[in-house]
Design an enzyme around this catalytic site. Sequence first.
Site, mmCIF file in Angstrom:
data_model
loop_
_atom_site.group_PDB
_atom_site.id
_atom_site.type_symbol
_atom_site.label_atom_id
_atom_site.label_comp_id
_atom_site.label_asym_id
_atom_site.label_seq_id
_atom_site.Cartn_x
_atom_site.Cartn_y
_atom_site.Cartn_z
ATOM 1 N NE ARG A 56 -23.104 -3.066 2.380
ATOM 2 C CZ ARG A 56 -21.894 -3.218 1.867
ATOM 3 N NH1 ARG A 56 -20.926 -3.703 2.611
ATOM 4 N NH2 ARG A 56 -21.662 -2.906 0.621
ATOM 5 C CE LYS A 73 -4.418 1.174 1.951
ATOM 6 N NZ LYS A 73 -5.602 0.667 2.626
ATOM 7 C CD GLU A 81 -19.741 -1.684 7.691
ATOM 8 O OE1 GLU A 81 -19.946 -2.736 7.027
ATOM 9 O OE2 GLU A 81 -18.810 -0.906 7.435
HETATM 10 C C1 LIG Z 1 -19.264 -1.101 4.017
HETATM 11 C C2 LIG Z 1 -18.039 -0.255 4.126
HETATM 12 N N1 LIG Z 1 -17.473 -0.061 5.331
HETATM 13 C C3 LIG Z 1 -16.358 0.691 5.434
HETATM 14 C C4 LIG Z 1 -15.798 1.260 4.333
HETATM 15 C C5 LIG Z 1 -14.594 2.180 4.459
HETATM 16 N N2 LIG Z 1 -13.453 1.632 3.750
HETATM 17 C C6 LIG Z 1 -13.101 2.046 2.530
HETATM 18 S S1 LIG Z 1 -11.788 1.262 1.926
HETATM 19 C C7 LIG Z 1 -11.613 0.369 3.329
HETATM 20 C C8 LIG Z 1 -10.485 -0.602 3.471
HETATM 21 C C9 LIG Z 1 -10.397 -1.493 2.313
HETATM 22 O O1 LIG Z 1 -9.313 -2.333 2.466
HETATM 23 P P1 LIG Z 1 -8.894 -3.251 1.255
HETATM 24 O O2 LIG Z 1 -10.097 -3.849 0.642
HETATM 25 O O3 LIG Z 1 -7.866 -4.171 1.736
HETATM 26 O O4 LIG Z 1 -8.318 -2.240 0.192
HETATM 27 P P2 LIG Z 1 -6.971 -1.369 0.257
HETATM 28 O O5 LIG Z 1 -7.406 0.031 0.561
HETATM 29 O O6 LIG Z 1 -6.084 -1.934 1.338
HETATM 30 O O7 LIG Z 1 -6.387 -1.504 -1.075
HETATM 31 C C10 LIG Z 1 -12.610 0.681 4.249
HETATM 32 C C11 LIG Z 1 -12.756 0.093 5.594
HETATM 33 C C12 LIG Z 1 -16.424 1.036 3.099
HETATM 34 N N3 LIG Z 1 -15.963 1.568 1.964
HETATM 35 N N4 LIG Z 1 -17.524 0.268 3.028
#
Ligand SMILES: Cc1ncc(C[n+]2csc(CCOP(=O)(O)OP(=O)(O)O)c2C)c(N)n1
Length: 619
Positions: free
Chosen positions: A393, A281, A365
């Site tokens: 959600r 990342k 959630e």
């Molecule tokens: C339902 C929901 N909860 C929380 C989020 C906030 N959120 C956006 S990206 C993310 C982390 C995603 O991690 P990953 O899938 O590993 O992608 P990365 O950013 O590490 O590439 C979160 C918690 C969201 N987008 N949707």
Amino acid sequence: MILGKIKSPEDLKELKFEELYELASEMRRRILDIASKNGGHVAPNLGVVELTIALLKVFNPPKDKIIWDVSHQAYGYKLLTGRNEGFETLRQFGGISGFLKRDESIYDAFGAGHASTSLSAALGFAMARDKRGSEYEVVAVIGDGALSGGMAMEGLNQIGYHNNNIMVILNDNKMSIAENVGGMREYLTRLQSAEIYNKVMEDTWDLLGKLPRALSKKTKSAAKKLSEGLKNLIVPNILFEELGLSYYGPIDGHNILELITLLTRIKKIKGAKILHVITEKGRGYKPAEEKPTLFHGIGPFDRENGEPIKEGAKSYSSIFGEAIVEEARKNKDIIAITAAMTKGTGLTAFSKEFPNRFFDVGIAEQHAVTFAGGLAAGGMRPVCAIYSTFLQRAFDQVIHDIALQRLPVIFCLDRGGLVSGDGATHHGAFDLSYLRMIPNIVVMAPRDEVELKRMFKTAVLYKDGPIAMRYPRATIEGIPFPRKITPISVGKGEILRKGGEPLILTIGPIVYKILRIAEEFDDIDPTVVDARFVKPLDEELILNLSKEKDKIITVEDNALAGGFGSAVLELLANNGLKKDVLRMGVPDRFITYGNKEKLLQSIGTGTDDIKEKIRAFTK
Ligand SMILES: Cc1ncc(C[n+]2csc(CCOP(=O)(O)OP(=O)(O)O)c2C)c(N)n1
């Protein structure tokens, strides 16, 4: 400049391997140039630049469907699919969205913003393709964080079972927004470290890859069995394979050549498969590599040193963070729960001071809410800190697991109301509506930081059922805190400006805007009320004031449909009061992205609009 010449993914096909690495550097520079000015999801995007190039080399959207989970990491994809030009407008009103949107581009197969939807959507595409006899590839790119979400698990469960031709790319950087957590995370780490297994995989690949086409079915199946046997020998259990997907990897997600080679090969293999890609990342930008959580989603920052351009004043999130720590010091039963949003919800200090009373449950959630229900039933005081938009959600969990059983769960909803930058997927525009229709729940919104702390104390003391508090992403008003924080009476509003007509009923920090506007009139002398509670409404206060007035205005940072103004209208109607009522709030449509004041203006609730509307309505 190579990037400047890429008008569509077709142009990418012509490039030589060496040029692809140059292209990757140019893409990173472009992402940093724009995101440092406009803010955005920097670290996730820097991490998938090579993967994006490889995907577009091997697959052919828009015919092939590439579905990005959350789609916060698709800036590179946008750059290569005709949106390099105009990328300066990223996340700005009328500009390019920070997420994929079907109506922005034919290359955006499926829009998103909330996590863990890509696998279900991919299966839908693949099923539609197979039912209709079409021919295209379906690829879902999902992060290890998004894989922690229940929907992703539900999708996997079906994908393996149906075994349509689908390629899942697991983009594993070990990070959600913060470090990823949970059993699946630990399992993925075990897979990553299974080096012997990787080696065998490579050998098997060679073996399978070199098998002549004409080889008999029997020999091929023997080779496959051998490969599976070896896998099982070394890593006892490949979960994905057990679910019916063929597992490949893990491979280096920054090696374009390796990515292209493997994607090309795996593409030919029929059925459901998953390629485990390891990425870093924030790759290629030191500040983001070192602080991937800060750079997950960030406002404008200094490109040179990576320092955020500070907003200055404290936010409501940070005041909530203080409030929960202060109360938790006095009440050992308080438990904090976040669904992968520790920092965003202001829970970092709590997680450090009370690590045993803090749970990051992953992007889950629904689980967070029902987990809180169990905790409450077991005698604890759980606090679910979830963004307004993400609690959507868990709508049924709030109803079925919490409210129906009158469990005393405290919901603290950050990002209530419209938010800057992210757009329709992220506005907290519906919570007042979707919560106030639920029996047994209390719904309140503080107008400032002092009220936030008082309401939180009220929530901790309230034992009769669930209680929710929503507040915006905003800097606080700057009201001094009293020495002692005292609770407030549930269901009691407050008159903040005693005047004549019109009666303006409002809720949340927007009340200060209304008070300021009220002072600006020479010829109008509004009465301004902070209702504080959407449920239960302060019926006595509102009815008594309404009886004296002819003109009533409601103002809210929430959907007009079913929101605070609707609650007031219902109250008036139920009591036979026929009044002239003007409601201001979010109209019945999805609101785009951009800076909040611009967005408010676009829906007719900018400061000047409100003033004009009050004047026109009162005259
Ligand atoms: C339902 C929901 N909860 C929380 C989020 C906030 N959120 C956006 S990206 C993310 C982390 C995603 O991690 P990953 O899938 O590993 O992608 P990365 O950013 O590490 O590439 C979160 C918690 C969201 N987008 N949707």
